[in-house]
Design a protein around this motif. Structure first.
Motif: not given
Length: 628
Positions: A116-123
């Motif tokens: 969830a944390e990575d996807q918040r900063l990803q396309i």
């Protein structure tokens, strides 16, 4: 794995108004062969004559009536079905910003499934509508409206790219059929919404660059409401939680003042009912918008109370979705604004044009079988309103279209001045929150899934109508009864977009192209360039062995050439162009429907790697204008 649940949401019928359908009107008035030839009675005949005359002045006289608009080698039927994209031999493409790449080069690298944390900063996933906003070499001080109009050189190689993320199934995003925790739900939620990116061309390749304005706007981003319904009790929840997020962001628009409009389409499918506290039954308003106990199967409501229709603390949370949302691509601190004056529907897009009197006009389709076409007209000229501190998208009149059988049409106002609305609604706020029900009452014409809308240089307005038969094969002579493969209509408003009347005709019927090199079905995305080329993108079961595709049409002659085909199981969608029109951004959504045994694009074919939604950057090999 397929996206059938998502597709069914478009094809389901929520409109039980009994209003006379467009198909019925068309069938009663014109024979199929007459329609195909574009020959309409009375008012429509005037439309055709005026369109023919004005086509000579396309692109402000840059091209005459005998100029050749299409001069590229098309992709043939035989080449149009594969596990990787096929583009015209005259073109090249670059794969760009696949789902999961960081929104800035320094961000978290892609891993599947994402946290969830990575996807918040990803396309995000589900690449769909998008807009390119050119930048100036002195973008900090240069007026962005002037950048937008004049930045042909520097702005064609450096800009902000806003891109919608419509949907992604649980197996594709999470690697499982249903979420098992709130962290799973957050990862899915963060994959939806909008990406705002700064992009720059180096030589012939485009790259992301670090930017203070790059950001993700997702389901948990703070937002605010503006316009007539902003303070409505219908947008407040009993527990007082603040408005958050945008979801199922389909098509888009851009304003003359340099902001991005993202449109919430099938928002209903993210809600469900756990029935933990009380048994949920849908209200008439919820039924009209397609809410159900299980939604599309995302399961968010199991772990996130905001999306639980049976949770009394979050009553009205569902009313906070279904809006057009304005985002400033040049200000990463701006809170996105939901513009209530544009109504609450399943917005496919919001196409903005300046009327002849300087007012701003927004055309919108409600993408569901037998729903409607709308337009909004600002109260005053937009420059005047902005200079006085009034927002043009907050004050004006919302209309819905009625198509008459003689080729004429009327824009019906949706406000309390209409007696039938005053009798059935308590306030203008209620009309805007439950726009579909208001449109039912005034007698709007149900359409066959209105999707993207585009305005031509000669002011003709085009709208794709994808289908109305759940994408099944059909037999019979009349493609509109049933209409499994869709068509495109066009109309012309009086008073150059601000008037209350219009004339219309059918421009293309998809079935008429089958069995030819021009074959296409299920038209969805469209865009018209300043020379009069109509770009058509498809989403559905193509005929003649084709994948979904993008075609280019000469609107004067109806010549069609295929520029691009996608990969097996995908949708071709989204168009953004640089000011010089020598670079075009196009999206491939849900390649292989997320199934690695079908395709692994954009990775090399190995039968294992999960395919990823991505953007293709198209250029002509000779550096020419896209579509030429």
């Amino acid at each position: 794995m397929t996206n059938q649940k998502f597709d069914a949401s478009d094809d389901a019928v929520c409109n039980q108004s009994g209003n006379e359908s467009f198909r019925t009107i068309l069938a009663r008035t014109f024979s199929r062969r007459t329609v195909v030839k574009g020959s309409l009675a009375s008012a429509a005949g005037t439309f055709i004559a005026s369109s023919a005359a004005s086509s000579r002045s396309l692109a402000s006289g840059q091209l005459g009536p005998d100029s050749k608009l299409l001069d590229f080698l098309p992709v043939s039927l035989a080449e149009g079905n594969g596990a990787i994209p096929t583009v015209s031999p005259d073109y090249d493409y670059q794969v760009f910003i696949p789902w999961g790449d960081p929104i800035e080069p320094s961000g978290p690298a892609y891993q599947w499934p994402p946290s969830a944390e990575d996807q918040r900063l990803q396309i995000g996933i589900g690449h769909d509508g998008m807009t390119y906003f050119p930048m100036s070499a002195d973008s900090e001080s240069f007026d962005r409206r002037e950048i937008y109009r004049n930045a042909v050189n520097y702005g064609s190689k450096h800009g902000m790219l806003c891109i919608n993320h419509e949907f992604g199934t649980n197996p594709h995003v999470l690697g499982k059929d249903a979420p098992e925790s709130i962290d799973d739900v957050r990862a899915s939620q963060h994959a939806h919404g909008v990406s705002v990116l700064e992009v720059k061309r180096y030589g012939r390749q485009w790259r992301l660059v670090n930017s203070k304005n790059a950001r993700r706007v997702h389901v948990n981003t703070p937002v605010r409401f503006s316009g007539p319904a902003a303070k409505s009790d219908l947008l407040k929840t009993p527990n007082g939680n603040i408005p958050l997020g945008t979801v199922n962001n389909c098509s888009n628009g851009e304003t003359p003042w340099g902001t991005y409009l993202t449109c919430e389409e099938n928002f209903n499918g993210y809600f469900g009912a756990s029935n933990r506290e009380s048994q949920w039954t849908p209200s008439k308003e919820q039924e009209r918008y397609g809410f159900s106990e299980n939604g599309f199967g995302y399961g968010w409501h199991v772990y996130d109370r905001r999306f639980d229709l049976s949770d009394a603390d979050f009553t009205n949370e569902e009313n906070r979705f279904g809006w057009v949302v304005e985002i400033d691509p040049f200000d990463g601190t701006q809170v996105p604004v939901k513009r209530t004056a544009l109504g609450r529907i399943k917005h496919e897009g919001a196409t903005v044009v300046e009327a002849g009197d300087g007012r701003v006009v927004v055309y919108m389709g409600d993408d569901q079988r037998f729903d409607y076409i709308y337009k909004f007209v600002s109260k005053d000229p937009w420059r005047q309103m902005r200079s006085e501190g009034r927002d043009p998208l907050d004050d004006g009149t919302l209309y819905v279209a009625r198509f008459n059988e003689d080729g004429s049409g009327v824009w019906l106002p949706l406000d309390m001045s209409v007696p039938v609305l005053a009798e059935n609604f308590a306030s203008q706020e209620e009309i805007l929150v439950f726009t579909r029900l208001a449109a039912d009452k005034v007698g709007a014409t149900p359409m066959d899934r209105p999707e993207w809308i585009a305005v031509a240089p000669n002011q003709d307005v085009y709208c794709t109508l994808t289908n109305n038969s759940q994408r099944t094969e059909a037999t019979g002579a009349n493609p509109l009864a049933p209409n499994p493969d869709g068509h495109i209509i066009r109309w012309r408003d009086t008073e150059q977009h601000s008037g209350k009347k219009f004339v219309w005709e059918v421009f293309l019927i998809s079935e008429e192209t089958h069995g030819t090199e021009q074959s296409f079905a299920d038209p969805d995305g469209i865009w018209i360039d300043p020379d009069g080329r109509l770009f058509i993108q498809t989403d559905g079961g193509q005929k003649d062995g084709l994948n979904n595709q993008m075609l280019v049409v000469d609107t004067r002659t109806k010549e069609i050439r295929r520029l691009l085909t996608g990969v097996t199981g995908d949708e071709v969608t989204g168009i953004a162009v640089t000011p010089d029109r020598r670079t075009m951004f196009v999206n491939l959504q849900h390649p292989g429907n997320g199934d690695p045994s079908v395709t692994n694009f954009p990775a090399p074919l190995d039968g294992v790697t999960v395919p990823r939604d991505c953007t293709l950057i198209l250029t002509r090999k000779d550096g020419g204008i896209i579509g030429s």
